[in-house]
Structures are given as C-alpha cells and as structure tokens.
Enzyme design. Structure first.
Site, PDB file in Angstrom:
ATOM      1  N   ALA A   6       0.753  -1.252   0.091  1.00  0.00           N
ATOM      2  CA  ALA A   6      -0.079   0.065  -0.118  1.00  0.00           C
ATOM      3  C   ALA A   6       0.809   1.238  -0.097  1.00  0.00           C
ATOM      4  O   ALA A   6       2.135   1.291   0.496  1.00  0.00           O
ATOM      5  CB  ALA A   6      -0.896  -0.162   1.420  1.00  0.00           C
ATOM      6  N   GLY A   7       0.172   2.410  -0.482  1.00  0.00           N
ATOM      7  CA  GLY A   7       1.241   3.591  -0.310  1.00  0.00           C
ATOM      8  C   GLY A   7       1.218   4.098  -2.005  1.00  0.00           C
ATOM      9  O   GLY A   7       1.485   5.280  -1.971  1.00  0.00           O
ATOM     10  N   SER A  56       0.484   3.811  10.534  1.00  0.00           N
ATOM     11  CA  SER A  56       1.639   4.816   9.978  1.00  0.00           C
ATOM     12  C   SER A  56       1.743   5.672  10.877  1.00  0.00           C
ATOM     13  O   SER A  56       0.945   6.052  12.026  1.00  0.00           O
ATOM     14  CB  SER A  56       0.385   5.657   8.949  1.00  0.00           C
ATOM     15  OG  SER A  56       1.096   6.713   8.635  1.00  0.00           O
TER      16      SER A  56
END
Length: 336
Positions: A62-63, A175
């Site tokens: 992800a990201g 995060s």
C-alpha cells in the site's frame, strides 16, 4: 532493461514530482492497448492465503497507488496482488510538502505523506473500472481530523464502502504520520477496534453473501511485550492475516546520510532486518494459526526468501520497486 535510464531521469526530479509524473504516464496507458509497454510475463506460482488463491506470492504494498488510479497498468507488470490505499472516508490533502525524501546511498525512503487521498468513494469508482485478474487488497485508515477515540468509525465506514470490491481489506493502524494512529495497536484500544471490525465483517458477509478477509498492518517498532499482545489480540478476534511491517521511526542504520533527520517513516533497505525480525517473532507467537504478509526492504530474491523463511506466506514490495523498477517483479516471482 530500460529501467536504469528511466530511474536516472526520475531521480533528477523531486521524489513526489517523480511519483506524480510516473502515475500521469501510467494513467494514460491503464486500460488501453498501450499497457503492453509495461506488461511482463511472469510464471504462475499459486499460493493460498486467507482463503484466497494468489497467482504468485508477490504483491505491491500500500501507499504507491493510494487512489487505485493505475490498477491495470501495475497489474500488467506481474504482481500477484495489489494493495491500494491507504484510503480514508473523506478526501484529505495530507501533510505539507516536501514530505517524501530519498536516501539514495541506503536505497531507502522517508515519507510523512499523511494519508493524502481523494476519499473512499473515488477509490471505489476507480476499482469498478479496473480489470486486474489478481487479488486486490484495499488498505483503509482514519481521517487526520477524526479524533483517535472515534477512529474505529472511519474504519467501519471504509469497510462498508469497499467490501463488495475488495479481495481483502487491510486495516492500517501503524502509519507514523497520522497523530495518535499507532496507539490503536495497543491494549483495549486494539481490542475495541478488532471487535468492531469483526462484527462489521460478519454483517457485511451476510449482506453480500461473500467473505472478505481482513488483515491488520502493524509497525516494526513494537517492543517484545507489545508484539506478544498484538499477536494475542489478532488470534482472539479471529483476524484473517497480519501485514508486517509498516515503516520505522528508527534511524540507527542511516545516521549521517543525507535526509536521515527528516521526520516520517523510513522504508527500503534500512528496514529489511528489522521487519524480518518482527516477522520471525510474530511467526513464533502465531504458531501457524494466522498467515503473515511480509513487507519491508525487499529489494532482491534473497530478501524475499528471507521474509518467507522467517514465516511470511506472501511478500510485498514498495521502495525496492522504486529503486529497481519492474525487473524486480519478474526476478522475484521467477526465482522465489
């Protein structure tokens, strides 16, 4: 392969500008015959994880594609799975720029993006248009302006909206760039969140007549006691998988390097050993009862194999992909 030349040009640009430029080009070709420009033939190596069959064990972390804009173009490169997001209920701009930094000598990145995304509704529209034939994970988080004590509401909103379109759902509570988010990994806060998520998953299964597994993404900076506690919570609440790990706040391996003092999460090669050790310990605690998706500093076949040897069933890349490009996908899938 052409990537070293592409990388040289992209690395002349500010990191976020390079990312935007690359995605601009990928958006242009995604869903068109021009996808052939990035398509790679990789061997099929099926792996079953969380009740799903992945066509190979390598995924995109992800990201990178936060809004699901380039699903088909990225999928054409040979990934067995793509994890898009992190997405939040409402659009948000993220933190002030600059917020992404290269540590070129260390082959690492520091980011403090702050969940910049166009919101879950926009992501769902993009997913509806995609034709990726691998497993699509959707990574969800909370809006920055949602108080941590109400954070679970944001996860439930996102779950409801993505459930019908996700192969699996990833819960991002690790995060370092959203204030207070990592506190959701501990004790009662984690238990409360997991109870709510499991209840919502059961409700949505009844509505949609399909079971979508849920995986929780954890930080690499957990102490021994915290790691044991997290493993225990995941098992008690019948969570389907765990993604280990997110980025680190630890700078011990990059001292003295350009950009090392920037705040944010460090990824890439400097994270490799730390994330592998978390996977190894987590694997011992989980004792085969819960699959681990290994991520953190994978930049070669050996690094991918180390994650699997430590206990991961699947692996994901991000920073290694930035530094090595699409050839890394083919290399890992072929030789893993």
């Amino acid at each position: 392969m052409y990537y070293p030349f592409v990388r040289k040009a992209l690395f002349q640009l500010d990191p976020e500008r390079a990312h935007e430029f690359t995605f601009q080009q990928l958006r242009r070709i995604t869903g068109t015959p021009l996808e052939a420009l990035v398509r790679q033939k990789v061997p099929t190596k099926p792996v079953t994880c969380m009740g799903l069959t992945f066509k190979n064990p390598l995924g995109l972390a992800a990201g990178l594609d936060k809004d699901g804009e380039c699903i088909d173009a990225l999928g054409a490169m040979g990934f067995g799975s793509l994890e898009i997001g992190t997405v939040t209920p409402r659009p948000q701009p993220g933190n002030d720029k600059p917020r992404l930094f290269r540590l070129v000598d260390a082959e690492g990145l520091i980011n403090r993006m702050g969940f910049n995304n166009l919101g879950v509704d926009n992501l769902v529209e993009n997913v509806k248009k995609a034709h990726f034939d691998g497993i699509l994970g959707i990574n969800i988080g909370k809006n920055k302006d949602t108080p941590v004590e109400n954070g679970k509401d944001d996860y439930l909103i996102c779950m409801e909206k993505v459930y019908a379109y996700a192969g699996y759902i990833a819960i991002n509570i690790s995060s370092p760039n959203t204030p207070g988010l990592r506190t959701l990994q501990y004790g009662d806060a984690l238990d409360d969140l997991l109870i709510a998520i499991k209840n919502k998953q059961n409700d949505l299964q009844a509505i949609h007549h399909k079971y979508v597994p849920v995986a929780v993404k954890i930080a690499p900076d957990l102490c021994e006691e915290e790691l044991i506690q997290v493993a225990d919570s995941l098992l008690r609440h019948n969570i389907d998988g765990v993604i280990a790990t997110n980025t680190t706040l630890d700078r011990s391996l990059v001292q003295g390097m350009k950009n090392c003092q920037q705040t944010g999460g460090l990824s890439g090669r400097p994270l490799q050993l730390k994330s592998t050790e978390i996977i190894r310990r987590l694997s011992q605690e989980l004792n085969g009862q819960l699959p681990i998706i290994g991520v953190g500093g994978i930049d070669s076949v050996i690094a991918a194999r180390e994650k699997i040897a430590a206990g991961a069933t699947l692996v994901q890349i991000y920073s290694g992909f930035i530094f090595k490009g699409p050839p890394l996908i083919k290399e890992i899938v072929t030789h893993i």
